[in-house]
Design an enzyme around this catalytic site. Structure first.
Site, PDB file in Angstrom:
ATOM      1  N   HIS A 365      54.116  72.240  28.968  1.00  0.00           N
ATOM      2  CA  HIS A 365      54.358  71.520  29.684  1.00  0.00           C
ATOM      3  C   HIS A 365      55.557  72.429  30.929  1.00  0.00           C
ATOM      4  CE1 HIS A 365      53.221  67.469  29.987  1.00  0.00           C
ATOM      5  NE2 HIS A 365      52.752  67.802  28.405  1.00  0.00           N
ATOM      6  N   LYS A 556      62.678  63.425  41.775  1.00  0.00           N
ATOM      7  CA  LYS A 556      62.546  63.813  40.896  1.00  0.00           C
ATOM      8  C   LYS A 556      63.752  64.279  40.183  1.00  0.00           C
ATOM      9  CE  LYS A 556      60.459  67.777  43.719  1.00  0.00           C
ATOM     10  NZ  LYS A 556      58.731  67.595  42.694  1.00  0.00           N
ATOM     11  N   ARG A 557      63.758  64.717  38.528  1.00  0.00           N
ATOM     12  CA  ARG A 557      64.872  65.401  37.954  1.00  0.00           C
ATOM     13  C   ARG A 557      65.267  66.437  38.760  1.00  0.00           C
ATOM     14  NH1 ARG A 557      66.274  62.762  33.002  1.00  0.00           N
ATOM     15  NH2 ARG A 557      67.748  64.564  32.858  1.00  0.00           N
ATOM     16  N   LYS A 562      64.076  72.866  40.690  1.00  0.00           N
ATOM     17  CA  LYS A 562      62.948  72.009  41.895  1.00  0.00           C
ATOM     18  C   LYS A 562      64.270  71.964  42.999  1.00  0.00           C
ATOM     19  CE  LYS A 562      61.521  68.911  38.710  1.00  0.00           C
ATOM     20  NZ  LYS A 562      60.819  68.559  38.270  1.00  0.00           N
ATOM     21  N   THR A 664      53.352  65.651  39.374  1.00  0.00           N
ATOM     22  CA  THR A 664      52.718  64.662  39.337  1.00  0.00           C
ATOM     23  C   THR A 664      53.302  64.121  40.228  1.00  0.00           C
ATOM     24  OG1 THR A 664      54.029  63.993  37.393  1.00  0.00           O
ATOM     25  CG2 THR A 664      51.906  64.654  37.120  1.00  0.00           C
ATOM     26  N   LYS A 668      51.321  61.564  44.080  1.00  0.00           N
ATOM     27  CA  LYS A 668      50.708  60.324  43.897  1.00  0.00           C
ATOM     28  C   LYS A 668      51.417  59.966  45.438  1.00  0.00           C
ATOM     29  CE  LYS A 668      53.469  59.683  39.475  1.00  0.00           C
ATOM     30  NZ  LYS A 668      54.452  60.264  38.785  1.00  0.00           N
TER      31      LYS A 668
END
Length: 830
Positions: A365, A556-557, A562, A664, A668
């Site tokens: 992952h 998101k985290r 990110k 993911t 969505k």
């Protein structure tokens, strides 16, 4: 028509009757007045009644057919709420809605009472939840196995702009969806020592902890299949530490039971970061040891309800059992299965190794080095001495093979060893997973390529046939039907309902891209979702936002890779542009950023403080008005995602190319009609391929550009000097413009951006700002914007977890999905 099920009068009456029965007999009993929580529990029990018969029948069906069983092992299952999902999958939603309405109650208010089952950090745990839904919908005999954490992911409070963590006591009021199964309680051993005897190897003098299973039903979509998620809870055995009792300290001895029971107390709140704590290793072994005993019991006794072993030969084990390792967290399955086969079942070592490899498969992952699990050998020696011996033996076999194929290549042996030499000898769990599995997969095409070409390059050269790609997906039940019923109805009106279990049917919407009614309907649903979410924000956060502004969302985290900081710099740049010419017309934006930071991750917490501080200044500047708002969404979780995603116009997927394995959330947003601004990273690449690159806002460096910049050396200073708007933003952060009461508040953030930024925020700033200009331009033409939205929805079919699981089933597990409907409990079996 509504895709939420037809509410027949009989169904409604039946739901009302059942609801009242539960309310009066099982809940309120001796109290005169029912609380809203009583109403929620009464409804949950009513819906659960519809599950139980199907659940029993499904499990009987598996025992009769004796199919190959799939075991999905994960330390995280981020399930969210269960009530509405169960109603959707059983086709009960309209009947329940009507019944509850007739009783003078509001279904949505009852749904809001349910606690999220937050047993995960982010993507990995939520993927596991989507996979369980798809496996049940595809009729696979599948089981999710994990830990029943007493405390899930912490609740996030924002206090004075800072994240503060609160324990998530999600079980406080009980959990109507689980069933304790004490009759299947199992022992798990720790510590002790190894005896090599003429009769074989014995692991002795261990400490025992009991694993108590709790089962949660997992319904497929309208196929009467109900699978099981079994989560283990740690219990101290009754004789735990009562040697102390003999010296009279009975109270101490009883209190010490907590030491054993702490194993399932709390979820480690790290995402993409390895924390080498002994308690975490205990959790990993606990779930693996309990699960493997359960798998072997089920393998041996193939009759329903039968405890007597029917099979004793393990030859057929891999034909009946598939174990999928969700990342390296359950990697101990490999040495544990070897231990059981060799030490307990007396299977020959080489045979046992063949069985183990054919049974296990590993999903990778992440490629971030700090996320890879590398356990100190000394910890293993103490906690799992027998497993350490087995790992050493497996590693020796593996290295002998490599040495034979590459004679004299000592460096290759070092790179490929499961044991890393050094000051602190460590076990590389990813290497253990690769050598012990018959299949290794990444979670998006670009990620699987990186896995083959860099992370496991040597292993790929050795066994290329092992390596596969399985691009992630999301369940369309929760992420379209449940969270965006308006959009689901508009789609069903045009193409029918089959897309719910075959998302590729959304392609049929391409015929309606220029259909004016459809364009209007899709835009109307989005506007209604925005109004609803704006009302929610006003109620929850007391902020008033402009519902006709662009809802620009990044949830998101919080993690440097990110790049929430890039988003933040854009917000500051927009603010400075408005300030420099307040009379100029601007496309109004509401920038929403949400996500949790790991409690020990200083920079992530600073990023939250920066976002909230920037918001404080922008949102209170009279020059800005409602042209720009920056809102931090507190306590982002599954149930909040279900509200914000359908309301979003723009989805931010802006990680540095080569760092996000898949993502993911991006999927969505796509299926819910938001346009994506993103880098060519993770599944964004395949989204752009499906919809056409010009239907996403793609910007910035590609993987090869990042690599080239690494070779050349990334120098943030040159971007700072060359780009005046960037310089202004950085100077404002540095000078305390956004933190007047503490001017040096963000010195660490600026220092990181200027001198230690692994994720090269400044390198993509210019391209990002320019791309955001194109977003503005398109947003001013609502018709063209909506046409792009429709194209994105139409091209999102690939990103269903049904497609992902079908690929796992056929290409890794060797089973075929089944469309057969099990007859419901009220009909005879045949």
């Amino acid at each position: 028509i509504s895709v939420r099920g037809i509410a027949g009068l009989g169904d409604v009456a039946e739901v009302r009757k059942s609801f009242n029965r539960h309310l009066h007999f099982t809940l309120v009993k001796d109290r005169n007045v029912a609380t809203p929580r009583d109403y929620y529990f009464a409804l949950a029990h009513t819906v659960r009644d519809h599950l139980v018969g199907r659940w029993i029948r499904t499990q009987q069906h598996y025992y009769e057919r004796d199919p190959k069983r799939i075991y999905y092992l994960s330390l995280e299952f981020y399930m969210g709420r269960t009530l509405q999902n169960t109603m959707v999958n059983l086709g009960l939603q309209n009947a329940c809605d009507e019944a509850i309405y007739q009783l003078g109650l509001d279904l949505e208010e009852l749904e809001e009472i349910e606690e999220d089952a937050g047993l995960g950090n982010g993507g990995l745990g939520r993927l596991a939840a989507c996979f369980l839904d798809s496996m049940a919908t595809l009729g696979l005999a599948a089981y999710g196995y994990g830990i029943r954490y007493e405390f899930g992911i912490f609740n996030q409070k924002i206090v004075d702009g800072w994240q503060v963590e609160e324990a998530d006591d999600w079980l406080r009021y009980g959990n109507p969806w689980e069933k304790a199964r004490p009759e299947y309680m199992l022992p798990v051993h720790f510590y002790g020592r190894v005896d090599h005897t003429p009769e074989g190897v014995k692991w002795v003098d261990t400490q025992v902890v009991l694993a108590m299973p709790y089962d949660t039903p997992v319904p497929g979509y309208k196929n009467n299949t109900v699978n099981t998620m079994r989560l283990w809870s740690a219990k101290a055995p009754n004789d735990f530490n009562l040697q102390e009792f003999n010296v009279g300290d009975y109270i101490e001895a009883v209190l010490d039971r907590n030491l054993a029971e702490n194993i399932s107390r709390v979820l480690y709140p790290n995402d993409n970061f390895f924390e080498g704590k002994e308690l975490r290793l205990k959790q990993e072994y606990f779930v693996v040891a309990a699960t493997l005993q359960d798998i072997i019991r089920r393998f041996k006794s193939s009759k329903f309800g039968c405890r007597d072993p029917v099979r004793t030969c393990f030859e057929t084990f891999p034909d009946k059992v598939a174990i999928q390792l969700n990342d390296t967290h359950p990697a101990l399955s490999i040495p544990e299965l070897m231990r059981i086969l060799v030490d307990v079942e007396k299977v020959d070592w080489d045979k046992a190794w063949e069985i183990t490899k054919r049974t296990c498969a590993y999903t990778n992952h992440t490629v971030l080095p700090e996320a890879l699990e590398r356990w100190p050998v000394s910890m293993f020696e103490k906690l799992l001495p027998r497993h350490l011996e087995i790992i050493y033996a497996l590693n020796q076999m593996h290295l002998d093979r490599v040495a034979a194929l590459y004679p004299g290549d000592i460096d290759r042996l070092r790179r490929m060893s499961v044991i890393e030499e050094g000051d602190c000898k460590r076990i590389n769990m990813a290497h253990l997973c690769v050598i012990g599995s018959h299949a290794v997969n990444g979670v998006a095409r670009i990620h699987s390529d990186i896995v083959k070409n860099s992370v496991f390059k040597d292993f790929y050269e050795l066994e290329p046939e092992k390596f596969q790609n399985k691009t992630n997906g999301i369940t369309p039940r929760r992420w379209l039907l449940l969270c965006n019923p308006g959009l689901a109805d508009v789609i069903a009106e045009k193409i029918g309902e089959d897309f719910i279990t075959d998302l590729s049917q959304l392609k049929k919407l391409l015929d309606f891209i220029n259909n004016e009614t459809f364009i209007r309907d899709v835009a109307k649903v989005k506007q209604e979702n925005k109004l609803k979410f704006a009302a929610y924000l006003e109620e929850q956060y007391k902020v008033k936002i402009n519902p006709s502004s662009m809802f620009d969302v990044q949830v998101k985290r919080i993690h440097e890779y990110k790049r929430q900081l890039l988003n933040c710099l854009h917000a500051i740049t927009l603010y400075n542009r408005i300030r420099s010419d307040p009379s100029k017309s601007f496309v109004p934006r509401t920038i929403m950023i949400g996500g949790k930071a790991a409690p020990g991750y200083h920079m992530a917490k600073m990023i939250i403080k920066l976002i909230t501080s920037v918001g404080e200044v922008i949102n209170n500047d009279p020059y800005v008005g409602d042209k720009l708002k920056v809102i931090f969404l507190e306590n982002y979780r599954v149930s909040l995602a279900e509200k914000v995603i359908p309301a979003a116009d723009l989805s931010q997927q802006i990680s540095t190319a080569g760092t996000e394995a898949s993502g993911t959330g991006n999927m969505k947003f796509m299926v819910n009609g938001a346009l994506t601004i993103g880098t060519m990273d993770g599944a964004n690449v395949e989204m752009a391929e499906e919809a056409g690159e010009d239907n996403l806002f793609i910007f910035g460096m590609r993987v090869e550009d990042v690599e080239a910049l690494d070779r050349k050396g990334y120098n943030a200073q040159e971007y700072y000097e060359r780009l005046p708007e960037l310089r202004q933003a950085v100077d404002q952060i540095r000078s305390g413009f956004f933190s007047p009461r503490d001017p040096s508040c963000f010195k660490d953030v600026v220092n990181m951006l200027m001198y230690h930024d692994r994720f090269k925020v400044f390198a993509d700033y210019e391209a990002y700002i320019k791309c955001q200009g194109q977003v503005d331009k398109l947003f001013m033409d609502p018709r063209e914007w909506t046409k792009k939205v429709i194209r994105n929805i139409a091209c999102s079919g690939k990103f269903s977890s049904d497609r992902t699981i079908t690929e796992y089933a056929r290409e890794i597990w060797g089973v075929e999905p089944s469309a057969t409907k099990i007859p419901p409990p009220n009909l005879p079996k045949d």
